[in-house]
Design a protein around this motif. Structure first.
Motif, PDB file in Angstrom:
ATOM      1  N   ASP A  23      -7.360   0.591  -0.121  1.00 23.87           N
ATOM      2  CA  ASP A  23      -6.545   0.791   1.079  1.00 23.87           C
ATOM      3  C   ASP A  23      -6.503   2.278   1.410  1.00 23.87           C
ATOM      4  O   ASP A  23      -5.838   3.053   0.722  1.00 23.87           O
ATOM      5  CB  ASP A  23      -5.125   0.278   0.855  1.00 23.87           C
ATOM      6  CG  ASP A  23      -5.037  -1.228   0.937  1.00 23.87           C
ATOM      7  OD1 ASP A  23      -5.884  -1.826   1.624  1.00 23.87           O
ATOM      8  OD2 ASP A  23      -4.124  -1.791   0.321  1.00 23.87           O
ATOM      9  N   ASP A  25      -5.568   5.819   3.442  1.00 22.25           N
ATOM     10  CA  ASP A  25      -4.358   6.346   4.059  1.00 22.25           C
ATOM     11  C   ASP A  25      -4.625   6.959   5.425  1.00 22.25           C
ATOM     12  O   ASP A  25      -3.765   6.960   6.289  1.00 22.25           O
ATOM     13  CB  ASP A  25      -3.716   7.396   3.158  1.00 22.25           C
ATOM     14  CG  ASP A  25      -3.121   6.770   1.908  1.00 22.25           C
ATOM     15  OD1 ASP A  25      -2.556   5.665   2.006  1.00 22.25           O
ATOM     16  OD2 ASP A  25      -3.231   7.376   0.829  1.00 22.25           O
ATOM     17  N   GLU A  51      -6.075   8.244  12.536  1.00 20.96           N
ATOM     18  CA  GLU A  51      -5.065   7.204  12.350  1.00 20.96           C
ATOM     19  C   GLU A  51      -4.553   7.305  10.916  1.00 20.96           C
ATOM     20  O   GLU A  51      -5.345   7.427   9.983  1.00 20.96           O
ATOM     21  CB  GLU A  51      -5.706   5.847  12.605  1.00 20.96           C
ATOM     22  CG  GLU A  51      -4.771   4.689  12.603  1.00 20.96           C
ATOM     23  CD  GLU A  51      -5.478   3.385  12.962  1.00 20.96           C
ATOM     24  OE1 GLU A  51      -4.792   2.351  12.930  1.00 20.96           O
ATOM     25  OE2 GLU A  51      -6.688   3.388  13.252  1.00 20.96           O
ATOM     26  N   ARG A  53      -1.865   5.658   7.936  1.00 19.26           N
ATOM     27  CA  ARG A  53      -1.094   4.482   7.550  1.00 19.26           C
ATOM     28  C   ARG A  53       0.361   4.873   7.311  1.00 19.26           C
ATOM     29  O   ARG A  53       0.659   5.821   6.598  1.00 19.26           O
ATOM     30  CB  ARG A  53      -1.678   3.862   6.287  1.00 19.26           C
ATOM     31  CG  ARG A  53      -0.945   2.620   5.855  1.00 19.26           C
ATOM     32  CD  ARG A  53      -1.729   1.799   4.880  1.00 19.26           C
ATOM     33  NE  ARG A  53      -2.326   2.585   3.828  1.00 19.26           N
ATOM     34  CZ  ARG A  53      -2.108   2.394   2.537  1.00 19.26           C
ATOM     35  NH1 ARG A  53      -1.296   1.440   2.157  1.00 19.26           N
ATOM     36  NH2 ARG A  53      -2.700   3.134   1.649  1.00 19.26           N
ATOM     37  N   GLN A  56       2.150  -0.939   4.872  1.00 22.25           N
ATOM     38  CA  GLN A  56       1.075  -1.922   4.698  1.00 22.25           C
ATOM     39  C   GLN A  56       0.513  -2.451   6.016  1.00 22.25           C
ATOM     40  O   GLN A  56      -0.638  -2.865   6.061  1.00 22.25           O
ATOM     41  CB  GLN A  56       1.569  -3.112   3.858  1.00 22.25           C
ATOM     42  CG  GLN A  56       1.810  -2.763   2.423  1.00 22.25           C
ATOM     43  CD  GLN A  56       0.512  -2.532   1.668  1.00 22.25           C
ATOM     44  OE1 GLN A  56      -0.496  -2.109   2.197  1.00 22.25           O
ATOM     45  NE2 GLN A  56       0.549  -2.826   0.378  1.00 22.25           N
ATOM     46  N   ARG A  57       1.307  -2.437   7.083  1.00 22.28           N
ATOM     47  CA  ARG A  57       0.853  -3.040   8.339  1.00 22.28           C
ATOM     48  C   ARG A  57       0.895  -2.122   9.557  1.00 22.28           C
ATOM     49  O   ARG A  57       0.344  -2.476  10.590  1.00 22.28           O
ATOM     50  CB  ARG A  57       1.684  -4.286   8.636  1.00 22.28           C
ATOM     51  CG  ARG A  57       1.446  -5.367   7.614  1.00 22.28           C
ATOM     52  CD  ARG A  57       2.095  -6.644   8.047  1.00 22.28           C
ATOM     53  NE  ARG A  57       1.715  -7.703   7.150  1.00 22.28           N
ATOM     54  CZ  ARG A  57       2.549  -8.552   6.618  1.00 22.28           C
ATOM     55  NH1 ARG A  57       3.825  -8.485   6.916  1.00 22.28           N
ATOM     56  NH2 ARG A  57       2.125  -9.495   5.818  1.00 22.28           N
ATOM     57  N   THR A  59       0.303   1.660  11.517  1.00 22.30           N
ATOM     58  CA  THR A  59      -0.369   2.958  11.508  1.00 22.30           C
ATOM     59  C   THR A  59       0.045   3.718  12.763  1.00 22.30           C
ATOM     60  O   THR A  59       0.472   3.130  13.750  1.00 22.30           O
ATOM     61  CB  THR A  59      -1.905   2.823  11.495  1.00 22.30           C
ATOM     62  OG1 THR A  59      -2.336   2.181  12.687  1.00 22.30           O
ATOM     63  CG2 THR A  59      -2.385   2.049  10.282  1.00 22.30           C
ATOM     64  N   ARG A  87      -3.324  -6.290   6.841  1.00 23.42           N
ATOM     65  CA  ARG A  87      -3.163  -4.979   6.208  1.00 23.42           C
ATOM     66  C   ARG A  87      -3.690  -3.905   7.146  1.00 23.42           C
ATOM     67  O   ARG A  87      -4.586  -4.150   7.946  1.00 23.42           O
ATOM     68  CB  ARG A  87      -3.955  -4.897   4.894  1.00 23.42           C
ATOM     69  CG  ARG A  87      -3.389  -5.744   3.806  1.00 23.42           C
ATOM     70  CD  ARG A  87      -4.006  -5.471   2.464  1.00 23.42           C
ATOM     71  NE  ARG A  87      -5.447  -5.254   2.512  1.00 23.42           N
ATOM     72  CZ  ARG A  87      -6.230  -5.298   1.456  1.00 23.42           C
ATOM     73  NH1 ARG A  87      -5.726  -5.545   0.280  1.00 23.42           N
ATOM     74  NH2 ARG A  87      -7.515  -5.092   1.552  1.00 23.42           N
ATOM     75  N   ALA A  88      -3.157  -2.698   7.012  1.00 27.41           N
ATOM     76  CA  ALA A  88      -3.588  -1.584   7.848  1.00 27.41           C
ATOM     77  C   ALA A  88      -5.088  -1.371   7.735  1.00 27.41           C
ATOM     78  O   ALA A  88      -5.650  -1.458   6.633  1.00 27.41           O
ATOM     79  CB  ALA A  88      -2.845  -0.312   7.451  1.00 27.41           C
TER      80      ALA A  88
END
Length: 173
Positions: A23, A25, A51, A53, A56-57, A59, A87-88
């Motif tokens: 994941d 950032d 962009e 984060r 979790q969702r 941004t 998820r992002a």
């Protein structure tokens, strides 16, 4: 515009299932944006964006694009907030933000509707924007994405409403 949308949609389809497990950032990206303003076809613009984060969702990000054709020079700045249902940076998203666009005349006469001003003159407008799109991680840290935004200029009598589509390739950290 139809060919532009079809081309990038077909390129993006096979890449949807290649997402990695990490994941990121932050994503830094390059891309192109096509603006269509009611009765006024603006030039294709190219630019960069980032962009980050928030959780979790969600941004937060922004894009700056610029371009020109024989008659006009356009600059567009677009800060926005995105919500990803899963998820992002993965899959479909909904975005909302503001867009600031400046168009400058490069020709010798008035531009006509909706920009009725002389050479060297500028028109600027602020637009609330909402949109949908798809973004995913592909091959290591690379990302690919596409979005479609609707915007409505605050002074509809002067400028009307418009659509923006963007295709972007980025690198995730």
């Amino acid at each position: 515009m139809k060919h532009y949308l079809l081309f990038f949609s077909l390129i993006s389809l096979p890449l949807f299932s290649i997402a990695q497990n990490a994941d990121p950032d932050i994503v830094v990206r390059l891309g192109s944006m096509y603006h269509y303003q009611e009765d006024f076809d603006m030039p294709l613009t190219f630019g960069a964006g980032a962009e980050a984060r928030l959780d979790q969702r969600f941004t937060i990000g922004g894009d700056i694009t610029a371009g020109a054709d024989d008659n006009n020079q356009i600059t567009h700045v677009n800060p926005h907030l995105r919500f990803y249902p899963k998820r992002a940076f993965r899959g479909f998203f909904v975005k909302a933000g503001m867009g600031y666009t400046q168009v400058k005349s490069k020709n010798n006469g008035p531009l006509g509707y909706p920009f009725d001003f002389d050479r060297g003159s500028k028109a600027s407008y602020l637009t609330p924007e909402i949109g949908v799109g798809f973004s995913t991680l592909v091959k290591d840290h690379w990302t690919i994405g596409f979005s479609l935004s609707l915007n409505s200029v605050f002074d509809d009598d002067l400028y009307g409403a418009g659509i923006s589509s963007a295709f972007q390739v980025g690198y995730a950290f």
